[in-house]
Each structure stands twice: as C-alpha cells, then as structure tokens.
Design a protein around this motif. Structure first.
Motif, short mmCIF file in Angstrom:
data_model
loop_
_atom_site.label_atom_id
_atom_site.label_comp_id
_atom_site.label_asym_id
_atom_site.label_seq_id
_atom_site.Cartn_x
_atom_site.Cartn_y
_atom_site.Cartn_z
N GLU A 5 -34.27 15.12 -10.02
CA GLU A 5 -33.52 14.16 -10.83
C GLU A 5 -34.36 13.66 -11.99
O GLU A 5 -33.86 13.51 -13.12
CB GLU A 5 -33.08 12.99 -9.95
N MET A 6 -35.64 13.42 -11.77
CA MET A 6 -36.51 12.93 -12.83
C MET A 6 -36.69 13.97 -13.94
O MET A 6 -36.75 13.63 -15.12
CB MET A 6 -37.87 12.54 -12.23
N ILE A 7 -36.75 15.24 -13.57
CA ILE A 7 -36.86 16.32 -14.56
C ILE A 7 -35.60 16.39 -15.40
O ILE A 7 -35.64 16.50 -16.63
CB ILE A 7 -37.13 17.66 -13.85
N ILE A 8 -34.45 16.32 -14.72
CA ILE A 8 -33.16 16.37 -15.43
C ILE A 8 -33.02 15.17 -16.35
O ILE A 8 -32.56 15.29 -17.49
CB ILE A 8 -31.99 16.41 -14.42
N PHE B 146 -30.91 10.21 -22.01
CA PHE B 146 -29.84 9.23 -21.88
C PHE B 146 -30.42 7.85 -22.14
O PHE B 146 -31.30 7.38 -21.43
CB PHE B 146 -29.24 9.33 -20.47
N GLY B 147 -29.94 7.17 -23.18
CA GLY B 147 -30.58 5.95 -23.63
C GLY B 147 -30.11 4.66 -22.99
O GLY B 147 -30.62 3.59 -23.33
N TYR C 158 -28.79 7.20 -10.59
CA TYR C 158 -30.09 7.25 -11.24
C TYR C 158 -30.01 7.91 -12.62
O TYR C 158 -30.74 7.54 -13.54
CB TYR C 158 -31.09 8.00 -10.37
N LEU C 159 -29.10 8.86 -12.75
CA LEU C 159 -28.95 9.57 -14.02
C LEU C 159 -28.15 8.77 -15.05
O LEU C 159 -28.49 8.75 -16.24
CB LEU C 159 -28.27 10.93 -13.78
N PHE C 160 -27.07 8.12 -14.58
CA PHE C 160 -26.12 7.51 -15.52
C PHE C 160 -26.04 5.98 -15.43
O PHE C 160 -25.33 5.35 -16.21
CB PHE C 160 -24.72 8.10 -15.31
N GLY D 106 -38.71 7.63 -10.03
CA GLY D 106 -38.75 7.11 -11.38
C GLY D 106 -38.70 5.59 -11.42
O GLY D 106 -38.15 4.94 -10.51
N LEU D 107 -39.24 5.02 -12.47
CA LEU D 107 -39.26 3.57 -12.64
C LEU D 107 -37.85 2.99 -12.73
O LEU D 107 -37.61 1.86 -12.33
CB LEU D 107 -40.04 3.21 -13.91
N ASP D 108 -36.90 3.78 -13.23
CA ASP D 108 -35.52 3.30 -13.38
C ASP D 108 -34.59 3.83 -12.28
O ASP D 108 -33.38 3.79 -12.41
CB ASP D 108 -34.97 3.66 -14.76
N ASN D 109 -35.17 4.34 -11.19
CA ASN D 109 -34.37 4.80 -10.05
C ASN D 109 -34.21 3.66 -9.05
O ASN D 109 -34.70 3.72 -7.92
CB ASN D 109 -35.03 6.00 -9.37
N CYS D 110 -33.51 2.63 -9.50
CA CYS D 110 -33.47 1.39 -8.72
C CYS D 110 -32.14 1.20 -7.98
O CYS D 110 -32.12 0.75 -6.84
CB CYS D 110 -33.70 0.21 -9.66
N PHE D 111 -31.06 1.52 -8.64
CA PHE D 111 -29.72 1.22 -8.09
C PHE D 111 -29.01 2.51 -7.69
O PHE D 111 -28.77 3.37 -8.55
CB PHE D 111 -28.89 0.49 -9.14
N PRO D 112 -28.69 2.67 -6.40
CA PRO D 112 -28.98 1.81 -5.26
C PRO D 112 -30.39 2.06 -4.72
O PRO D 112 -31.01 3.06 -5.05
CB PRO D 112 -27.93 2.25 -4.24
#
Length: 278
Positions: free
Chosen positions: A64-67, A73-74, A151-153, A186-192
């Motif tokens: 997921e982090m590679i993708i 995606f900003g 995590y992606l969107f 990833g640092l932004d892989n928080c929710f959920p």
C-alpha cells in the motif's frame, strides 16, 4: 538504557514472549507446538494455502505504501479529525504519563501485538482447532481489505505528527522506532487503526477458544493495546472507533466463513460413509 535498541531486539522479545504465552496457555513445550505446525504444513494442503495467504496479507501495508507514493494523492483529512476530537489524546497522555507505563505500553504495542497473533495461530494449530485457525486467516484478510482503501483515499496522519501537545512517547523506549518500525506502516495509515481492529478480532476469536487462559488473556491484552495507541500518541479516537467496528465485523465474518468450510468438509467426509451403508 532503552529496552528496544533496534528491531532485532524487538524481534528477540517477540519470540520470547510467544514462548511464554504458549507455555502459559498449554503447559507444554513450545517445541512440541512447533512440531504440530510443521506436521500440518507437510500433511495438509488446505492448511498451507491458508497460512501462505495469511503471510501474504501481512505484507499488504508495504504494498500500500508503494502504491500510495506512485499515486501522488494530495488529500489530508488530519485537520478535520483534529477539529472533531480536539484535545482527547493529549488529555489521556498527560493524565497517565509515567516512565514505567511508557515502557510497558511500548512493549505491548511493539511486542505483544504480533506475539498474540502468532501465538494464536500456533495454539489453535496445536489444539487442532482448525475453525479458529481459519477464522484468523479470514479475519486478517478482511481487516486489510477494508483498511487499505482508507489508507489510500482517506489519509490521516498520526496524532503526534500533527497535534502540538502530543509527544511520540514510544521513542523513550524505542529510540529508533521511526527508522526501524516506520517502514512497516505509513505515517498517514491511521484510519482505521489496525492495531485496534486486529487486536479486537483476535479477542473475539479467542473467546471461542477452549483454552481458559487464552480466552481471558487475549481480550485483556486487546483492551490495553487500545489504550496504548492513545497513550503513546499514535492514533486518534476516530481511528480506534473505526478499528473496533472493523475488528468485530472481521472476526464474525471470519468465524462464519470458517464454520461454513468445516460444514462442507464434514459433509464431504460423511458422504462416502452413507454410500457404503447403502
């Protein structure tokens, strides 16, 4: 001196903790339990396929982090979450802050979390409780299948990286956490929160176990791990709430699918017997 000097130290602690859990749960040698796992690998094709799928799914965070890097995606929903929750996490962290609790919380977050997963697989294999083994496989797959699109969107950064009054306390126990552990998530892989959802799934499945120690210990450890995600300054309350819902649903889905597979398997075994009787 910090208890975790590197990921190697953490790995050693994980192995030792798994052994302790298995001895406490079975009163048997961990090597006997390992032997039962090896036996299943060489005698059951279905077991091997499920175990291989389980190992594969655990690497999906890395994929997921590679993708995510290639997507560019900003969007960032951290500010919105902060606007809803405010100072919930810093209130928890400041109220409970204690050096010993920091070390214990870090141990549960880094060591106990994976140790419970691995020990659960080993325990259910040793007890030949295939329904619960398959349930873990399906529950973990479901957890990741639901979490990764978020995590992606729907990226949300960890609390400490955004909130000015929150500190990443795990660095006090694991100074190289950002270098050694960060590549796994990833640092932004928080929710959920997968720490929450997977811990809850393990707890719901453990309650179905025949092992008294395990059905009590795993839910307690799950509850404490949920506390650590706040105390260490990693997750938001929203992450936890979503994680609890996902964890319960994933466990129930896993159990239902596993029960269905066993019913079909039993019918396949009974059919030749009925034909012979005729």
């Amino acid at each position: 001196m910090s208890p975790f000097q590197s990921m190697t130290h953490a790995t050693v602690y994980i192995v030792i903790t798994i052994f302790v859990f298995l001895i406490a749960a079975t009163r048997s040698s961990p090597f006997n339990i390992a032997g039962s796992f090896v036996q299943e690998v060489f005698t059951s094709r279905k077991y091997v396929l499920h175990f291989a799928a389980l190992i594969t799914i655990l690497f999906f965070n890395k994929v997921e982090m590679i993708i995510e890097k290639k997507m560019h995606f900003g969007a960032d929903f951290t500010k919105s979450i902060y606007g809803i929750e405010g100072n919930f996490v810093p209130a928890i962290q400041n109220f409970f802050h204690n050096d010993i609790l920091t070390y214990v919380s870090s141990y549960f977050y880094v060591v106990v979390f994976p140790a419970v997963m691995i020990a659960s697989i080993a325990l259910y294999t040793y007890q030949k409780n295939y329904k619960l083994f398959y349930a873990i496989c399906y529950a973990l797959m479901f957890n990741y299948m639901v979490a990764i699109p978020f995590y992606l969107f729907f990226p949300v950064n960890e609390v400490w990286s955004f909130h000015p009054n929150v500190k990443l306390l795990i660095l006090d126990a694991f100074p190289t956490f950002e270098q050694d552990y960060r590549p796994l998530s990833g640092l932004d892989n928080c929710f959920p929160s997968l720490h929450t959802s997977i811990s809850v799934s393990m707890a719901v499945i453990a309650v179905k176990s025949r092992n008294t120690f395990w059905k009590i210990f795993v839910p307690i450890s799950s509850a404490f791990i949920i506390f650590t995600i706040f105390y260490l300054g990693i997750h938001w309350l929203s992450d936890m709430c979503a994680g609890v819902v996902l964890g319960v649903v994933a466990a129930r889905v896993g159990l239902r699918i596993a029960e269905g597979r066993l019913v079909l398997g039993e019918q396949a075994l009974l059919k030749p017997l009925k034909n012979n009787e005729l």
